[in-house]
Design a protein around this motif. Sequence first.
Motif, PDB file in Angstrom:
ATOM      1  N   ALA A  80      31.164  36.857  44.910  1.00 25.45           N
ATOM      2  CA  ALA A  80      31.727  35.289  44.948  1.00 25.45           C
ATOM      3  C   ALA A  80      33.060  34.505  45.229  1.00 25.45           C
ATOM      4  O   ALA A  80      34.194  35.146  45.967  1.00 25.45           O
ATOM      5  N   SER A  81      32.893  33.819  45.921  1.00 23.60           N
ATOM      6  CA  SER A  81      34.480  33.032  46.160  1.00 23.60           C
ATOM      7  C   SER A  81      33.912  31.464  46.124  1.00 23.60           C
ATOM      8  O   SER A  81      33.080  30.964  45.990  1.00 23.60           O
ATOM      9  N   MET A  99      36.229  37.204  44.282  1.00 28.26           N
ATOM     10  CA  MET A  99      36.157  38.310  43.786  1.00 28.26           C
ATOM     11  C   MET A  99      34.181  38.937  44.477  1.00 28.26           C
ATOM     12  O   MET A  99      33.603  38.681  44.956  1.00 28.26           O
ATOM     13  N   ASN A 100      34.566  40.387  44.327  1.00 29.78           N
ATOM     14  CA  ASN A 100      34.087  41.424  44.517  1.00 29.78           C
ATOM     15  C   ASN A 100      33.737  42.214  43.303  1.00 29.78           C
ATOM     16  O   ASN A 100      34.074  42.062  42.296  1.00 29.78           O
ATOM     17  N   TYR A 116      45.714  37.859  38.858  1.00 31.04           N
ATOM     18  CA  TYR A 116      44.444  38.891  39.621  1.00 31.04           C
ATOM     19  C   TYR A 116      43.901  39.836  38.467  1.00 31.04           C
ATOM     20  O   TYR A 116      44.422  40.043  37.347  1.00 31.04           O
ATOM     21  N   ILE A 117      42.823  40.159  38.267  1.00 32.51           N
ATOM     22  CA  ILE A 117      42.262  40.314  37.665  1.00 32.51           C
ATOM     23  C   ILE A 117      41.276  42.143  37.741  1.00 32.51           C
ATOM     24  O   ILE A 117      40.447  41.611  38.434  1.00 32.51           O
ATOM     25  N   ASP A 342      34.273  34.772  50.654  1.00 24.83           N
ATOM     26  CA  ASP A 342      35.823  34.462  51.227  1.00 24.83           C
ATOM     27  C   ASP A 342      36.199  35.680  50.606  1.00 24.83           C
ATOM     28  O   ASP A 342      36.278  36.577  49.404  1.00 24.83           O
ATOM     29  N   ALA A 343      36.048  36.713  51.145  1.00 24.38           N
ATOM     30  CA  ALA A 343      37.657  38.645  50.623  1.00 24.38           C
ATOM     31  C   ALA A 343      38.713  38.526  49.414  1.00 24.38           C
ATOM     32  O   ALA A 343      39.383  37.426  49.979  1.00 24.38           O
ATOM     33  N   VAL A 344      38.385  38.371  48.655  1.00 22.42           N
ATOM     34  CA  VAL A 344      40.130  39.294  48.096  1.00 22.42           C
ATOM     35  C   VAL A 344      40.931  39.632  48.713  1.00 22.42           C
ATOM     36  O   VAL A 344      40.721  40.690  49.354  1.00 22.42           O
TER      37      VAL A 344
END
Length: 500
Positions: A80-81, A99-100, A116-117, A342-344
């Motif tokens: 998701a974004s 996130m992925n 960042y997590i 939207d990609a990480v």
Amino acid sequence: MPLVLMMVALTGCQAVGGVDISKAMAQSTTVKSVESKQSLKINIEPATELATAKDLEMIELINSISLDISDAKVKDTSTASVEGAVGFHGKKLPFHLSMNEKEMVIDMEGAQKPLYISLESLEGQDDLLMIDTEALEKQIEELSPKLLSFVMKHLSNPKNISVTPVQESVNGETLSLSKLHMEITGEELLAMVKPFLESVAKDEQGLKDLIGDLYDVIVPIIAAVNLTEPTDGVDLNAMIPESKEVAVASMYAMVKTGLDEILVSYDQELDKLLTETPELKTVFGTETKLVLDYFLDSKLDVRKQNFEMKVALPASQDLPLQSVTVSGDSEQWNIGGDVTVDAVDTSAGVLDIMTTEITPGTMLRNFDSNSVMYQLLKDEMSITNKHVMLMPEDEYFGVVTEKNITFVPLRYLSEELDAEVKWTKGSDKIVVIDDITGNEIVLTVGSNQAIVAGEEVNLTHPAYVNKNGTTYVPLRFVAEALGATVDKEKETGWIYIVRP
């Protein structure tokens, strides 16, 4: 969305105007690909005659906070974004989250690096417990609508509920929708509890089916925990009946007995509770109220919603509030469609909050000093504030007084003020790094010369090492060099170190 679903579940909602509301709500618990936008606001009404100036200031800050999500995209449960902004005191803090299945990145305006997590850190636990995470997630996802449907099946509709056909705009598109309008007070909600329990107590098959679904989720977890982490020799598997049928029958008997016992004395116990805790009469009174508008399409997907939930409170000196109101709205489109999130992006570097020691200074230095986030952290949240108390006569603090100069262990004072201490190898030189500014304080054991932020200063007394190998430094000099003030209370002898 989860908050509103919970409120709807509490109010019941059988079919109204030909629309199966229960089915629509249960359907909403299933995670689908979707795009949306939404907003959320909280408003606290103070009891001005009881609130202090500090209380009113805090309430004003909370009331200024808002959440506006302009673009939320969900592909599946792990991808998701979200793009939006948090508002407070008339300012806006834009943010972007993506996130992925492996990681999450949160970027905010003014940040040098996004937060960042790592989500992979949980995988080791899954392996340890030998749990099939994907299967468990699927079971829970399947259980959620069943549980919601069960609850709503036994709750009656509120008095003020209607469904009407309307034309509404969703993401710029005009749609023909069914508008569910509902209003319910706290008093009415409380009155629905007993009929709900009575209805549940009569639904033997429904209870058994729900218990069986819970069994399928919980038992594999218990078995995995017992296999990998036996607790003091206790076999958790021995606590589980030999079959699902036996477990369901046993648990149903316990639940049914419990419900029957509650219902026998329900009215008396409720009267007793309201008498002993009269504050509940305010919370579950006519001033507590939910107003909700749900807009459903022909597939029973929720395309739009507006809600306002007001909870009345019994104001007191400890809680000088008359009410708390949560309101919001949302729109959803492309439900179940092809959603590209939207990609990480970690290409420009990140601040890993899982592995990096995050001190107040670390966080502040990651933001431009003119940014909204910096001001929020520094001025509103006061993350740099430190209050340290020392009692010279208590050996625990290690305070030493020599020639009217107070010395403290360098390591203790530095850690209390989040500073980093480094020794120069092969010398008596010590470097203390200020957490907030990043400036260096250079001390040499036995020397009256020191360097603070590149400038030489003279000490009245030098740092020294005692017979136990502990390095002592002049308290006032080091504390003030780290941006703190030092005061001593004459009556008690307590020393107060405060960093704003």
